[in-house]
Design an enzyme around this catalytic site. Structure first.
Site, PDB file in Angstrom:
ATOM      1  N   HIS A 124      23.682  -7.821 -52.034  1.00  0.00           N
ATOM      2  CA  HIS A 124      24.688  -8.306 -51.091  1.00  0.00           C
ATOM      3  C   HIS A 124      25.781  -9.039 -51.870  1.00  0.00           C
ATOM      4  CE1 HIS A 124      26.594 -10.643 -47.900  1.00  0.00           C
ATOM      5  NE2 HIS A 124      26.097  -9.754 -47.053  1.00  0.00           N
ATOM      6  N   GLU A 126      27.537 -11.611 -51.297  1.00  0.00           N
ATOM      7  CA  GLU A 126      27.405 -13.070 -51.399  1.00  0.00           C
ATOM      8  C   GLU A 126      26.370 -13.459 -52.459  1.00  0.00           C
ATOM      9  OE1 GLU A 126      26.600 -15.222 -47.704  1.00  0.00           O
ATOM     10  OE2 GLU A 126      25.557 -16.741 -48.886  1.00  0.00           O
ATOM     11  N   CYS A 194      24.246 -20.447 -42.191  1.00  0.00           N
ATOM     12  CA  CYS A 194      25.410 -21.100 -41.570  1.00  0.00           C
ATOM     13  C   CYS A 194      25.254 -21.242 -40.058  1.00  0.00           C
ATOM     14  CB  CYS A 194      26.678 -20.312 -41.910  1.00  0.00           C
ATOM     15  SG  CYS A 194      26.810 -18.797 -40.954  1.00  0.00           S
ATOM     16  N   SER A 223      25.045  -8.190 -42.962  1.00  0.00           N
ATOM     17  CA  SER A 223      23.709  -8.800 -42.997  1.00  0.00           C
ATOM     18  C   SER A 223      23.395  -9.524 -41.694  1.00  0.00           C
ATOM     19  CB  SER A 223      23.637  -9.773 -44.181  1.00  0.00           C
ATOM     20  OG  SER A 223      22.442 -10.486 -44.165  1.00  0.00           O
TER      21      SER A 223
HETATM   22 FE1  SF4 Z   1      29.633 -15.946 -43.298  1.00  0.00          FE
HETATM   23 FE2  SF4 Z   1      28.776 -17.944 -41.762  1.00  0.00          FE
HETATM   24 FE3  SF4 Z   1      31.016 -18.214 -43.169  1.00  0.00          FE
HETATM   25 FE4  SF4 Z   1      30.922 -16.621 -41.042  1.00  0.00          FE
HETATM   26  S1  SF4 Z   1      30.691 -18.890 -41.060  1.00  0.00           S
HETATM   27  S2  SF4 Z   1      31.828 -16.137 -43.036  1.00  0.00           S
HETATM   28  S3  SF4 Z   1      28.853 -15.783 -41.205  1.00  0.00           S
HETATM   29  S4  SF4 Z   1      28.977 -17.981 -43.998  1.00  0.00           S
END
Ligand code: SF4
Length: 321
Positions: A124, A126, A194, A223
């Site tokens: 991934h 990230e 998150c 993901s």
């Molecule tokens: Fe990714 Fe969460 Fe940031 Fe949205 S808020 S870009 S899902 S890390």
């Protein structure tokens, strides 16, 4: 038929910021603007920008010297930043601040001599970016079985971090295995998964039991979208991850009275509405707006872009075609 429209769903603050960043960069520089990898993992978002002159690249070498280059919401490793500096690219960082937070934690633990166990999905974007912060000190695990195989020289100096878009439940299983194997393991001061991922998963967990079918709008390489479809399945409710209305098959709705519709953090609202319209037109479905939690999170545009725009003209050093 009844549609339960999950709330929250769809765009998160990081995706909104990254998309606005690319919009503004496109307005300011004019096409082509380059983006390292997909700006967010969604086919519609990417295709719409491609039609407006954005070029998505998988290698810094593809970007002409001096051109504007955006880093996607998923973040990049220091190596990519160094390569774009060497090519004199005008880098604009659209990394989500919640991804940057994980990078900073990795840097902090690495400097303090810790071995960092990163819970995430191999390959991934990230994960690649985060691991690039301290490749010698970060070990990737995906499952509790991976944890059993870990051999770490100093078990007293171990910390764990997680990808931001994991399944909360799956991550907890891996974290429990880590705690058992390394009782003094350090954890991030605040959850790495998150708020948007947690809220969208929480809404599906709360609402799926009321549905006979769950439709998740999102791309296969997203993901957080995949996790939403998996949660419904683990609750025993059939789910489909689709990019849009064109993928819907009528046979999915045999005997279905209630459909829960949600969307991953990178899926635009118009593709959700197209599915709602289709079900209303075809099955006379009614819609219940099922609000599980309100969200009010916003991220500002990156300082570098705000300063550029405030300066008026694109820098003269830019090589424009
Ligand atoms: Fe990714 Fe969460 Fe940031 Fe949205 S808020 S870009 S899902 S890390």
């Amino acid at each position: 038929m009844k549609i339960l429209l999950a709330n929250p769903r769809g765009f998160c603050a990081g995706v909104n910021m990254a998309i606005e960043c690319l919009e503004r960069a496109l307005e300011f520089f004019g096409p082509p603007v380059y983006v390292y990898h997909e700006i967010v993992h969604n086919k519609h978002v990417v295709n719409r920008f491609v039609h407006r002159g954005v070029e998505f690249v998988d290698s810094i070498d593809e970007v002409p010297e001096g051109s504007p280059l955006l880093y996607s919401a998923h973040g990049v490793s220091p190596e990519i930043r160094a390569r774009s500096r060497a090519r004199k690219l005008l880098a604009i960082d659209a990394t989500c601040p919640l991804v940057t937070k994980v990078h900073l934690e990795a840097i902090k633990y690495a400097k303090a001599g810790y071995t960092i166990v990163l819970i995430g999905h191999e390959g991934h974007d990230e994960v690649i970016g985060t691991m690039g912060e301290a490749p010698e000190q970060i070990i990737l695990v995906e499952t509790a079985e991976d944890v059993q195989k870990l051999e770490i020289e100093d078990p007293e100096k171990v910390a764990y971090l997680t990808q931001t878009t994991l399944s909360v439940d799956d991550a907890n299983v891996v974290i429990a295995a880590l705690r058992e194997k390394f009782p003094s393991i350090n954890n991030p001061p605040k959850d790495d998964i998150c708020y948007a991922t947690q809220n969208r998963q929480g809404a599906v967990r709360e609402l799926a039991a009321r549905a006979d079918l769950v439709l998740v709008l999102g791309s296969q390489n997203s993901s957080n979208s995949r996790r939403l479809a998996e949660i419904a399945l683990t609750m025993g409710v059939p789910s489909r991850l689709i990019d849009g209305v064109a993928e819907i098959r009528p046979e999915w709705f045999d005997g279905v009275e209630t459909v829960l519709i949600t969307a991953g953090a990178s899926a635009p609202e118009d593709v959700v509405q197209e599915c709602v319209d289709y079900l209303q037109r075809t099955y006379g479905a009614s819609v219940e707006n099922a609000v599980v939690r309100e969200e009010d999170v916003h991220f500002p545009l990156p300082k570098s872009l705000r300063e550029l725009i405030a300066g008026g003209e694109p820098p003269a050093t830019l090589a424009r075609s």
